[in-house]
Enzyme design. Sequence first.
Site, short mmCIF file in Angstrom:
data_model
loop_
_atom_site.label_atom_id
_atom_site.label_comp_id
_atom_site.label_asym_id
_atom_site.label_seq_id
_atom_site.Cartn_x
_atom_site.Cartn_y
_atom_site.Cartn_z
N GLY A 18 0.78 -1.23 0.00
CA GLY A 18 0.00 0.00 0.00
C GLY A 18 0.81 1.29 0.00
CB SER A 19 4.29 2.24 -0.90
OG SER A 19 4.40 1.86 -2.26
CG ASN A 20 1.98 3.28 -5.60
OD1 ASN A 20 2.39 4.28 -6.17
ND2 ASN A 20 2.64 2.14 -5.60
CG MET A 101 -0.98 -7.63 -7.01
SD MET A 101 -0.37 -6.72 -8.45
CE MET A 101 0.53 -8.00 -9.28
CG LEU A 104 -10.80 -6.37 -11.50
CD1 LEU A 104 -10.69 -4.86 -11.38
CD2 LEU A 104 -11.66 -6.93 -10.36
CG HIS A 120 1.27 -2.17 -15.63
ND1 HIS A 120 1.40 -3.35 -14.92
CD2 HIS A 120 1.84 -2.38 -16.84
CE1 HIS A 120 2.05 -4.23 -15.67
NE2 HIS A 120 2.32 -3.67 -16.82
CG ASP A 160 -1.42 -4.40 -17.41
OD1 ASP A 160 -0.64 -5.33 -17.15
OD2 ASP A 160 -2.15 -3.85 -16.56
CD GLU A 189 4.82 1.99 -9.09
OE1 GLU A 189 5.04 1.68 -7.89
OE2 GLU A 189 4.38 1.18 -9.93
#
Length: 209
Positions: A18-20, A101, A104, A120, A160, A189
């Site tokens: 969860g750093s982003n 990850m 969907l 991504h 992607d 990011e």
Amino acid sequence: MSANSTNKKIIVLISGNGSNLQALIDSCKNNQITGADIVQVISSKPNVYGLERAQKAQIPTHVHSLKEYKAAGKTRKDFDHDLADHIQKLKPDLIVLAGWMLILGPDFVSKFEGKLINLHPSLPGDIIGAHAIDRAYEEAKAGKRTETGIMVHYVIAEVDEGKPIASRKVPILENDSLEALEERIHRAEHELLPEATRMVLEGTAPSFK
Ligand SMILES: Nc1nc2c(c(=O)[nH]1)N[C@@H](CN(C=O)c1ccc(C(=O)N[C@@H](CCC(=O)O)C(=O)O)cc1)CN2
Ligand SMILES: NCC(=O)N[C@@H]1O[C@H](COP(=O)([O-])[O-])[C@@H](O)[C@H]1O
């Protein structure tokens, strides 16, 4: 951090560190992103650090575990359907995949087209799928590339391949370790995702179609 009822609503989907997510939380707090609140963080796995980050920021969390669905004899379609139902009830303006990850399915994606974006760690049209950083690193070590990159793109059924919103090249240095490359990519990011999120919310991003 209490949500303002007139603000736009962001839901962030994660699967790990969860750093982003943290970069988005911080950007809403320091007004890089204005007029919006993260109203829920949804994780595909329990007990990941990203959930702690959300809880520390007093953001509601929800775990939607594929492992639990499989253990209950349910399908990927069931998983997607229930996730979509859960999200629709929250009426978000934007859904951000920040290290989510799981692929969907098309039925899910079609319900949120234009307000579903993904981060991504590869440039548009370059490396598709999971483990993109590792793959770029291995190719660099084999002398096949000297750079990679990151992008934020709209999510479509094809993984992607959605229209890019923003992207940035990231160099791979000759003496890089994998960890050094990962750190350089994550630093980039943490700048690109909030900026792309702001653009979509403000209507200054490239159109979805
Ligand atoms: N329909 C879409 N779904 C998702 C997209 C997308 O663009 N379209 N982006 C991904 C995020 N992602 C890359 O950016 C990605 C994540 C995971 C995978 C993948 O192969 N997942 C496997 C499980 C892999 C594992 O557990 O290690 C799976 O879902 O079975 C590919 C791409 C999010 N979803
Ligand atoms: N294909 C999707 C993918 O690989 N996403 C990547 O997962 C990481 C999540 O890090 P975080 O949990 O620290 O934000 C990020 O590097 C993101 O680009």
